[in-house]
Design an enzyme around this catalytic site. Structure first.
Site, PDB file in Angstrom:
ATOM      1  N   TYR A  31       0.860  -1.177   0.000  1.00  0.00           N
ATOM      2  CA  TYR A  31       0.000   0.000   0.000  1.00  0.00           C
ATOM      3  C   TYR A  31       0.901   1.232   0.000  1.00  0.00           C
ATOM      4  CZ  TYR A  31      -3.884  -3.064   1.464  1.00  0.00           C
ATOM      5  OH  TYR A  31      -4.843  -4.055   1.555  1.00  0.00           O
ATOM      6  N   PHE A  33     -13.405  -5.036   0.877  1.00  0.00           N
ATOM      7  CA  PHE A  33     -14.484  -4.292   0.206  1.00  0.00           C
ATOM      8  C   PHE A  33     -15.835  -4.632   0.826  1.00  0.00           C
ATOM      9  CE2 PHE A  33     -11.819  -4.037  -3.936  1.00  0.00           C
ATOM     10  CZ  PHE A  33     -11.098  -2.970  -3.399  1.00  0.00           C
ATOM     11  N   PRO A  34     -15.974  -4.558   2.163  1.00  0.00           N
ATOM     12  CA  PRO A  34     -17.251  -4.883   2.800  1.00  0.00           C
ATOM     13  C   PRO A  34     -18.363  -3.902   2.431  1.00  0.00           C
ATOM     14  CG  PRO A  34     -15.784  -3.858   4.392  1.00  0.00           C
ATOM     15  CD  PRO A  34     -14.964  -4.137   3.157  1.00  0.00           C
ATOM     16  N   LEU A  35     -17.972  -2.743   1.903  1.00  0.00           N
ATOM     17  CA  LEU A  35     -18.963  -1.753   1.488  1.00  0.00           C
ATOM     18  C   LEU A  35     -19.010  -1.603  -0.028  1.00  0.00           C
ATOM     19  CD1 LEU A  35     -18.296   0.933   4.255  1.00  0.00           C
ATOM     20  CD2 LEU A  35     -20.075  -0.817   4.173  1.00  0.00           C
ATOM     21  N   GLY A  36     -18.447  -2.564  -0.743  1.00  0.00           N
ATOM     22  CA  GLY A  36     -18.515  -2.553  -2.182  1.00  0.00           C
ATOM     23  C   GLY A  36     -17.244  -2.117  -2.868  1.00  0.00           C
ATOM     24  N   GLY A  37     -16.332  -1.495  -2.147  1.00  0.00           N
ATOM     25  CA  GLY A  37     -15.057  -1.100  -2.732  1.00  0.00           C
ATOM     26  C   GLY A  37     -15.166   0.152  -3.575  1.00  0.00           C
ATOM     27  N   PRO A  40     -19.343   1.621  -4.551  1.00  0.00           N
ATOM     28  CA  PRO A  40     -20.089   1.434  -3.298  1.00  0.00           C
ATOM     29  C   PRO A  40     -21.447   0.782  -3.513  1.00  0.00           C
ATOM     30  CG  PRO A  40     -19.082   3.608  -3.364  1.00  0.00           C
ATOM     31  CD  PRO A  40     -18.880   3.002  -4.722  1.00  0.00           C
ATOM     32  N   LEU A  41     -21.877   0.033  -2.509  1.00  0.00           N
ATOM     33  CA  LEU A  41     -23.150  -0.681  -2.588  1.00  0.00           C
ATOM     34  C   LEU A  41     -24.296   0.280  -2.890  1.00  0.00           C
ATOM     35  CD1 LEU A  41     -22.775  -2.972   0.556  1.00  0.00           C
ATOM     36  CD2 LEU A  41     -22.559  -3.667  -1.831  1.00  0.00           C
TER      37      LEU A  41
END
Length: 290
Positions: A63, A213-217, A220-221
């Protein structure tokens, strides 16, 4: 009781951690490449996370590269005894920020030493081997040689626990034949449900599942159902999406990332949300429709 405490705990090897953690990925520059636009703000987010009770920080020396590990060291070293820092190896960056495989034994060894140096550690708590057969998702193929290389670093005392990332169930089984695997880190969220059976199988074996990516990365979701439920619960859609993951399985550890202290606190507040069976059924329909 704080939202982090309400989220409960699970283990990474012999280290218990709260199920709400933090990933430092977004502290690097655009595209996870180069320095942050505001170094002081990045340091403030890391300190606020730990002050809020976060005891699981996810990072990698690719990173930046090197940026997030150096920020973590500047902000938090010497580290609290209960802080578990999880890092990833198996990839590198080119001079334009592209993501390239780096999983020869020499490259993996060099990556572990880079992480140790930049984090200011003598041993890494958990190292996730990121499998790069396909950058965008798991792809079958033997990982025995690369897992053996990491296991050798574990035998030398440089790595306490080994995890796997971007992998299939068959690859996890292969890895477990070489050394203990304490966690799996794959893409998974309310709409991206390919690993449903995998999550449950790992839970039965006591292995943590850490969705990236729990929120869509980067996309976003988006869901009318999610938005409607969030309005009813007086929460944000992203808080509801995180709360769904906490309800989904006890072995799921969350590491939502952000470069904002306000957004960090918003994410952590997801631990306060209680979702009824009816709401969970409604949310499950989002994944089935995706």
């Amino acid at each position: 009781m704080s939202p982090i405490q309400k989220s409960g705990t699970f283990h990474l090897g012999d280290r218990p951690v709260h199920r709400l953690g933090y990933v430092a990925m977004q502290l690097a520059g655009p595209g996870v490449f180069g320095p942050p636009k505001d170094r002081d703000a990045a340091l403030a987010v890391l300190r606020a996370a730990v002050e809020s009770g976060v005891d699981h920080i996810d990072t990698s020396d690719f990173y930046g590269p090197h940026v997030t590990n150096q920020l973590i060291r500047e902000a938090l070293h010497p580290y609290r005894d209960d802080l578990v820092i999880v890092t990833k190896i198996g990839a590198r960056r080119d001079d334009k920020g592209g993501w390239l495989p780096a999983f020869s034994a020499d490259e993996l060894t060099g990556a572990v030493h880079d992480n140790l140096r930049n984090l200011g550690l003598d041993v890494l708590d958990v190292v996730n081997l990121r499998v790069m057969f396909d950058t965008h998702g798991p792809a079958e193929g033997s990982i025995a040689d690369m897992v053996e290389a990491v296991a050798e670093l574990q035998r030398k005392g440089l790595v306490r626990h080994v995890g796997l990332s971007n992998v299939t169930p068959a690859q996890v089984a292969e890895g477990r034949g070489i050394c203990d695997i304490v966690c799996v880190q794959n893409m998974y969220n309310l709409a991206k449900r390919d690993d449903d059976a995998f999550v449950d199988a790992l839970a039965k074996d006591g292995i943590a599942y850490v969705p990236f990516f729990p929120l869509g990365g980067f996309s976003p979701l988006q869901s009318d159902t999610l938005n409607e439920i969030a309005t009813r619960l007086d929460a944000t859609p992203m808080q509801v999406a995180l709360a769904w993951l906490l309800h989904r399985s006890p072995n799921i550890l969350l590491i939502p990332g952000t470069s904002s202290v306000a957004h960090l606190r918003e994410n952590l507040a997801a631990g306060d949300l209680v979702l009824s069976d009816e709401v969970l059924r409604e949310l499950d329909s989002v994944g089935k429709a995706a």
